[in-house]
Design a protein around this motif. Structure first.
Motif, PDB file in Angstrom:
ATOM      1  N   GLY A  54      -5.950   3.269  -1.428  1.00 55.28           N
ATOM      2  CA  GLY A  54      -5.146   3.412  -0.212  1.00 55.28           C
ATOM      3  C   GLY A  54      -5.929   3.237   1.074  1.00 55.28           C
ATOM      4  O   GLY A  54      -5.379   3.359   2.166  1.00 55.28           O
ATOM      5  N   LYS A  96      -7.950  -1.779   1.493  1.00 54.67           N
ATOM      6  CA  LYS A  96      -8.718  -2.924   0.996  1.00 54.67           C
ATOM      7  C   LYS A  96      -7.839  -4.171   0.882  1.00 54.67           C
ATOM      8  O   LYS A  96      -8.189  -5.241   1.351  1.00 54.67           O
ATOM      9  N   THR A 101      -4.897  -4.771   2.271  1.00 56.74           N
ATOM     10  CA  THR A 101      -4.370  -5.160   3.586  1.00 56.74           C
ATOM     11  C   THR A 101      -5.406  -5.983   4.347  1.00 56.74           C
ATOM     12  O   THR A 101      -5.114  -7.052   4.892  1.00 56.74           O
ATOM     13  N   PHE A 138      -5.341  -6.912 -13.301  1.00 55.86           N
ATOM     14  CA  PHE A 138      -4.860  -6.050 -14.390  1.00 55.86           C
ATOM     15  C   PHE A 138      -3.327  -6.032 -14.439  1.00 55.86           C
ATOM     16  O   PHE A 138      -2.742  -6.093 -15.520  1.00 55.86           O
ATOM     17  N   GLY A 169     -11.834  -4.098  -5.044  1.00 53.22           N
ATOM     18  CA  GLY A 169     -11.677  -3.175  -6.181  1.00 53.22           C
ATOM     19  C   GLY A 169     -12.688  -3.392  -7.289  1.00 53.22           C
ATOM     20  O   GLY A 169     -12.538  -2.840  -8.375  1.00 53.22           O
ATOM     21  N   PHE A 170     -13.690  -4.184  -7.044  1.00 55.43           N
ATOM     22  CA  PHE A 170     -14.771  -4.407  -8.008  1.00 55.43           C
ATOM     23  C   PHE A 170     -16.056  -4.639  -7.237  1.00 55.43           C
ATOM     24  O   PHE A 170     -16.035  -5.397  -6.280  1.00 55.43           O
ATOM     25  N   ARG A 179      -6.309   9.406  -9.387  1.00 50.02           N
ATOM     26  CA  ARG A 179      -7.032   8.257  -8.813  1.00 50.02           C
ATOM     27  C   ARG A 179      -8.049   8.713  -7.765  1.00 50.02           C
ATOM     28  O   ARG A 179      -9.161   8.202  -7.721  1.00 50.02           O
ATOM     29  N   SER A 218      -5.838   1.838  13.450  1.00 49.68           N
ATOM     30  CA  SER A 218      -4.758   0.879  13.216  1.00 49.68           C
ATOM     31  C   SER A 218      -5.284  -0.309  12.400  1.00 49.68           C
ATOM     32  O   SER A 218      -6.493  -0.588  12.401  1.00 49.68           O
TER      33      SER A 218
END
Ligand code: AP5
Length: 217
Positions: A10, A13, A15, A35, A87-88, A173, A202
């Motif tokens: 959240g 990343k 966006t 995934f 995410g990696f 998470r 922002s």
């Protein structure tokens, strides 16, 4: 220009990665999206990932590494301007593996950027997120609402809430992030590779600071 974009669930990343894609012609490689596509296809990665993702756990390193390696090996030659890893890596084991691929596949990681944000903001962001079933564009009911409720501005697709956005899954998470992913911040700090951007502002201001990091170098 190859970038690792890190941050808790959240943090923004996805966006910000989309904005970098638009501005610099980079390619976004989101392991979460890979995934979810695998789950839809019900291929070998999808069957395993489904179980872990729905409860908010990380998919085990060996499966994740195999999937990302296969993907990079196949697509790397197409990436003329570079890529963003969204995410990696998410564990130190994944980070070490990525370093071995750099040598083997012949690429560098030029930037590692962490979006820094307090955890109390994350729950609000995740619970208000809506994702397009068709094109994957994300919105937020309060911070970035679609023009028409429940309908994607980009393609007109239906917006939905992800299965791992339930209150219980979000808790797991965030906990998983603290235990398994936060240590990566020190890992990259010690290597002198880490830049930190304040993710708690922002979307435009986050992007402005992100651009400053990239253009500074
Ligand atoms: P993944 O899909 O990567 O989820 P995540 O990391 O938890 O990240 P999110 O997509 O939830 O958040 P984001 O940081 O992209 O935020 P966003 O921009 O959408 O991974 C899902 C699962 O797959 C994992 O839990 C795990 O099981 C598995 N997985 C993936 N990679 C793995 C790996 N490497 N190893 C093992 N398992 C792996 O923004 C969130 C919301 O906030 C949106 O609604 C957005 O509109 C809003 N927002 C964004 N920025 C702002 C802002 N500045 N102000 C206000 N609102 C904002």
């Amino acid at each position: 220009m190859n970038i690792i974009l890190m941050g808790p669930p959240g943090a923004g990343k996805g966006t910000q990665a989309k904005k970098l894609v638009e501005k610099y012609g980079l390619v976004q490689i989101s392991t979460g999206d890979l995934f979810r596509a695998a789950i839809k296809e019900q291929n070998k990665f999808g069957v395993i990932a489904n179980y872990f993702i729905q409860y908010g756990y990380l998919v085990p390193d060996d499966f994740t590494n195999e999937m990302v390696y296969d993907y990079l090996k196949e697509h790397l030659p197409e990436y003329k301007n570079g890529f963003i890893l969204d995410g990696f890596p998410r564990t130190v084991v994944q980070a070490r593996e990525l370093e071995s691929w750099c040598k083997e596949l012949g690429f560098n990681i030029d930037f590692v950027v962490n979006l820094d944000i307090p955890s109390e903001v994350l729950v609000k962001r995740l619970s208000g997120r809506r994702t397009c079933k068709n094109c994957g564009t994300t919105f937020h009911v309060e911070f970035n609402p679609p023009k028409v409720e429940g309908v994607c501005d980009v393609c007109g697709g239906e917006l939905y809430q992800r299965a791992d956005e339930s209150e219980e899954a979000v808790k797991v998470r965030l906990d998983t992030y603290e235990k398994q992913t936060r240590p990566l911040i020190d890992y990259y700090k010690m290597k002198g590779q880490l830049s930190i951007v304040n993710g708690n502002q922002s979307m435009a201001d986050v992007f402005h600071d992100l651009e400053a990091v990239l253009e500074d170098k």
